[in-house]
Design an enzyme around this catalytic site. Structure first.
Site, PDB file in Angstrom:
ATOM      1  N   THR A 253       0.837  -1.196   0.000  1.00 13.78           N
ATOM      2  CA  THR A 253       0.000   0.000   0.000  1.00 13.78           C
ATOM      3  C   THR A 253       0.872   1.245   0.000  1.00 13.78           C
ATOM      4  OG1 THR A 253      -0.086   0.374   2.400  1.00 13.78           O
ATOM      5  CG2 THR A 253      -1.621  -1.244   1.469  1.00 13.78           C
ATOM      6  N   ASP A 254       0.284   2.368  -0.336  1.00 14.17           N
ATOM      7  CA  ASP A 254       0.945   3.630  -0.061  1.00 14.17           C
ATOM      8  C   ASP A 254       0.747   3.946   1.413  1.00 14.17           C
ATOM      9  OD1 ASP A 254       2.309   6.042  -0.389  1.00 14.17           O
ATOM     10  OD2 ASP A 254       1.381   6.439  -2.332  1.00 14.17           O
TER      11      ASP A 254
END
Length: 838
Positions: free
Chosen positions: A180-181
């Site tokens: 994920t970011d």
């Protein structure tokens, strides 16, 4: 490690990615990746969150400088070579290899209003046509991918079944690890508002997408990633199979990187290489090649003279290492001061003072936000004897505006170098509402342009801020973007003539706020109006831009000639289609380039195509290939490239389906060479720049639907299971097509793709599972197609069907249907399946 190992103290910082793109030299991207990887691994870290594969289509976006520009081909090639550099194996060091992380999947770089993390509104056709090609280029090699902060089509990417499951995993075939970011799973609750709790956010992300790792597994005051997974398993919201899938990818990554075998040690050979003199020289060369000479009116540059030149240096970025380096330099938002962070570097002022043939004075002019400034050179006088005299008589008091002070000091100069630009920023804090620079900077340039000196404008910034008012009044312009700590030396090397500039615009530089003309490959129907016609706004014409994509001047001149094509046809035949031939399946293109100037220089040779017409409105032009070459005076070289319709990047997404690349039989296009080439207006392009028309020959019996459908059958493995040869598949499809049947259409293609995706996801491609292609979609087989394997379920079904048929025949014979209306038989049922079936 966006541009070098930007968090490793003492490491050499390479230019920002937008500068690497401006070099148009893929070897620079490869070397930048190698340096970043080596220095990051010296710190014991073997994972780099780089490169960005987004297209810089929104000038206001705060992450333009992290991209490789606006063109899919440039982004593809620069990204590919940087990834190769990052992931190179270095035997004898520990860690011996690092993983690159391509980001951000997908569409993040086109926020609807230019503000970071705003939703991306991208038509599906444009997504496949422009945004997907860079990913297709790198996903077979890159080890990890990062999803994005954005919402694609209204669904946050971190929990987007279409983008992360169907598109990334199935259509693009990525089998590596997906991260994920920053805090994006928790953002499902706090930013996107699609769930109510942090625990629900984790479960929802893992249910809907294919994320393997959360960048932030635990934040104070929140439910941790691990605890949420455990809760999901206990409640049966998540399965162990889903968990195993991600664990398998993570462990595979660790094994690939050697983490199962290697042990970190403090005597690693890479530690002593951090910040070496050689690294600094390489980064300086990258900076030199990235700087763009955008304007050079009356050839006032280079600044070489037999006599000593009086040079005045001014502006908010003239004496700043931080403003020429940008965000993600030592700190997230970039350094606040030069003194506390930089261990090396050369500002424009420092480099100018080192020129023995220049007599240099300095004034701050204006600060970065356009306010008054005060000269501060640590006690060093900034203006020589004139400054001392003004101080003595008191004419440089506080009451004198800093702009007027600069004008006074520049009054007797031969040249004035005015350095303007942006403050540092990264991500959301870098949002702006206007592309204009502060008014104070504009007034500084206008005021100094009224002196008798030749004025040179230097721009440092991470995105294309509007320079129109300044460009109109100065004599030369250098666009530096963010070359790094030694940008000052690179700028002065070009101004002095030591280096011949070779940087080119990696994006279309706007003239106005509306973004007209951006990107250069905009639709032909996207035009502006002018007041030059019979009535105001009556005349339609291409939108004015400051500088076109690929623009950049040199101190020498290059001549193009002898443009040759291997054929006037480009042939394609699908597997199984009649008339399969190897003739002209590849179009070879070559051009002769000669340095006709009096000094050596580098030229970026660009090959574009211009579609005459197309069922989807064509672009103005598309870059298909580029190569940077270096030529001595009088030297010439033949530069070659080739095109093929078997390369999906050369195709267009069709008019009847928005997610498949098709071939339009009979389409004609022209090949043009050179950054300024316009083969749509032959009055502006000499015959040497543009080829004759090339015609695409896909055969009279070509069908894009049949091509796509038969490819799915083949690649899924089910064609072999049913003994469905390519020729038989094509024959069946075309027979149905000629009868205006809906048996084979794009709905059918999407349906069998969804089944093939499921088979691929489950690892099942045996004949025992291929029956799903028939039962879930349409049974397109006729009786002559043999099926040699008898599925038990199919046998039971056949038996029951036979008994029912016998009963119906019996009833019919007894007259049971004599009063019923005659209805047409329906052999096939049209089913619309979600292509992201899970």
């Amino acid at each position: 490690s966006v541009h070098g190992s930007n968090y490793v103290h003492g490491a050499i910082i390479t230019p920002q990615p937008i500068n690497l793109a401006a070099t148009f030299n893929v070897s620079m991207a490869h070397r930048a990746g190698q340096l970043a990887s080596r220095d990051t691994r010296a710190a014991g870290i073997n994972w780099l969150f780089s490169p960005i594969l987004g297209l810089a289509l929104e000038p206001k976006w705060s992450r333009v400088y992290e991209t490789f520009g606006e063109d899919p081909k440039v982004v593809s090639e620069m990204g590919h070579h940087m990834i190769a550099g990052i992931q190179d194996v270095q035997e004898g060091s520990v860690p011996s290899r690092a993983a690159a992380c391509a980001k951000h999947f997908v569409g993040y770089s086109k926020p609807i209003d230019g503000h970071d993390r705003s939703p991306s509104w991208i038509p599906t056709r444009h997504l496949y046509q422009y945004f997907i090609p860079p990913w297709r280029r790198v996903l077979k090699d890159v080890l990890t991918v990062m999803e994005s902060y954005t919402e694609y089509d209204g669904v946050p990417n971190v929990a987007n079944r279409y983008s992360l499951n169907y598109l990334l995993r199935y259509r693009l075939g990525f089998t590596g690890m997906l991260v994920t970011d920053y805090s994006e799973i928790l953002n499902l609750r706090s930013w996107h508002h699609v769930v109510n709790t942090d625990e629900e956010a984790t479960i929802h992300s893992l249910q809907e997408g294919s994320v393997d790792m959360s960048m932030i597994p635990l934040e104070p005051g929140t439910t941790g990633f691990r605890a949420a997974i455990e809760a999901g398993i206990k409640s049966n919201a998540l399965t162990m199979e889903r968990l195993d899938e991600s664990v398998r990818r993570i462990l595979t990554l660790k094994e690939t990187l050697g983490m199962m075998d290697e042990t970190l040690a403090m005597d690693d050979e890479n530690i002593d290489r951090v910040g070496s003199v050689q690294d600094r020289e390489e980064a300086l060369e990258m900076a030199r090649q990235s700087i763009i000479l955008a304007e050079n009116k009356e050839d006032i540059l280079p600044m070489n003279s037999q006599s000593k030149l009086k040079v005045h240096v001014t502006g908010p970025t003239a004496n700043s290492l931080k403003y020429q380096s940008g965000g993600w330099t030592w700190q997230w938002q970039g350094p606040q001061t030069d003194e506390d962070w930089f261990t090396y570097g050369t500002t424009v002022l420092n480099a100018a003072k080192n020129q023995s043939s220049w007599d240099v004075s300095y004034s701050c002019g204006i600060d970065i936000l356009g306010a008054e400034c005060t000269d501060d050179l640590d006690g060093e006088d900034s203006g020589g004897i004139i400054s001392k005299f003004e101080n003595w008589i008191g004419s440089r008091g506080d009451e004198t505006p800093s702009i007027l002070q600069s004008a006074s000091m520049a009054s007797d100069a031969d040249y004035v170098i005015i350095c303007v630009g942006e403050e540092n920023y990264a991500e959301k804090p870098g949002d702006i509402r206007s592309l204009d620079l502060p008014q104070g900077q504009i007034e500084l340039v206008k005021t100094l342009s009224e002196t008798n000196a030749k004025t040179v404008l230097v721009y440092f910034g991470g995105r294309p801020r509007l320079l129109r008012e300044m460009v109109d009044v100065v004599d030369a312009v250098l666009v530096g973007f963010l070359p790094g700590p030694d940008a000052g030396q690179a700028i002065v090397d070009i101004l002095s003539g030591k280096i011949n500039p070779s940087g080119r615009m990696p994006l279309t530089y706007p003239t106005f706020q509306d973004g007209g003309g951006i990107p250069y490959y905009h639709s032909l129907s996207d035009q502006c109006t002018s007041g030059n016609g019979l009535l105001p706004h009556w005349r339609y014409e291409p939108c004015e831009v400051q500088w076109h994509f690929g623009h950049g001047h040199s101190y020498t001149q290059f001549e193009y000639s002898d443009l040759k094509l291997s054929s006037d046809k480009l042939i394609y035949r699908a597997d199984g289609q009649s008339g399969k031939s190897s003739d002209a399946e590849t179009l070879d293109v070559s051009v002769r380039v000669k340095n006709v100037g009096n000094r050596d220089g580098a030229e970026t040779v660009m090959f574009f195509t211009f579609d005459e017409s197309r069922y989807t409105t064509p672009e103005v032009k598309r870059l298909r290939s580029f190569e940077k070459i270096h030529l001595e005076p009088g030297e010439e070289k033949i530069v070659s490239t080739s095109f093929s319709l078997y390369d999906p990047d050369f195709l267009s997404v069709g008019p009847h389906d928005d997610s498949h690349y098709v071939i339009q039989n009979g389409l004609r296009f022209v090949v043009g060479v050179g950054d300024e080439v316009n083969c749509r207006d032959l009055d502006q392009s000499s015959p040497v720049d543009c080829s004759e028309y090339v015609t695409i020959d896909a055969g009279d019996d070509y069908s894009s639907v049949c091509d796509a459908a038969c490819r799915v059958w083949s690649e899924s493995g089910c064609a072999e299971a049913y003994e469905l040869s390519p020729s038989l598949c094509w024959e069946m499809c075309k027979s149905a097509d000629q009868g205006n049947s809906v048996e084979w259409d794009w709905n059918y293609v999407h349906c069998i793709e969804s089944v093939a995706y499921r088979l691929s996801k489950d690892g099942l491609k045996s004949i025992d599972e291929c029956w799903k292609m028939q039962t879930a979609c349409r049974n397109v087989f006729q009786s002559e197609v043999p099926v040699y394997s008898l599925d038990p379920a199919a046998v039971v079904l056949a038996t029951i069907s036979g008994l029912l048929c016998s009963l119906l025949v019996y009833v019919a014979i007894r007259g049971g249907f004599q009063n019923m209306r005659r209805r047409p038989s329906i052999q096939f049922t049209s089913l619309n399946f979600d292509t992201s079936i899970d």
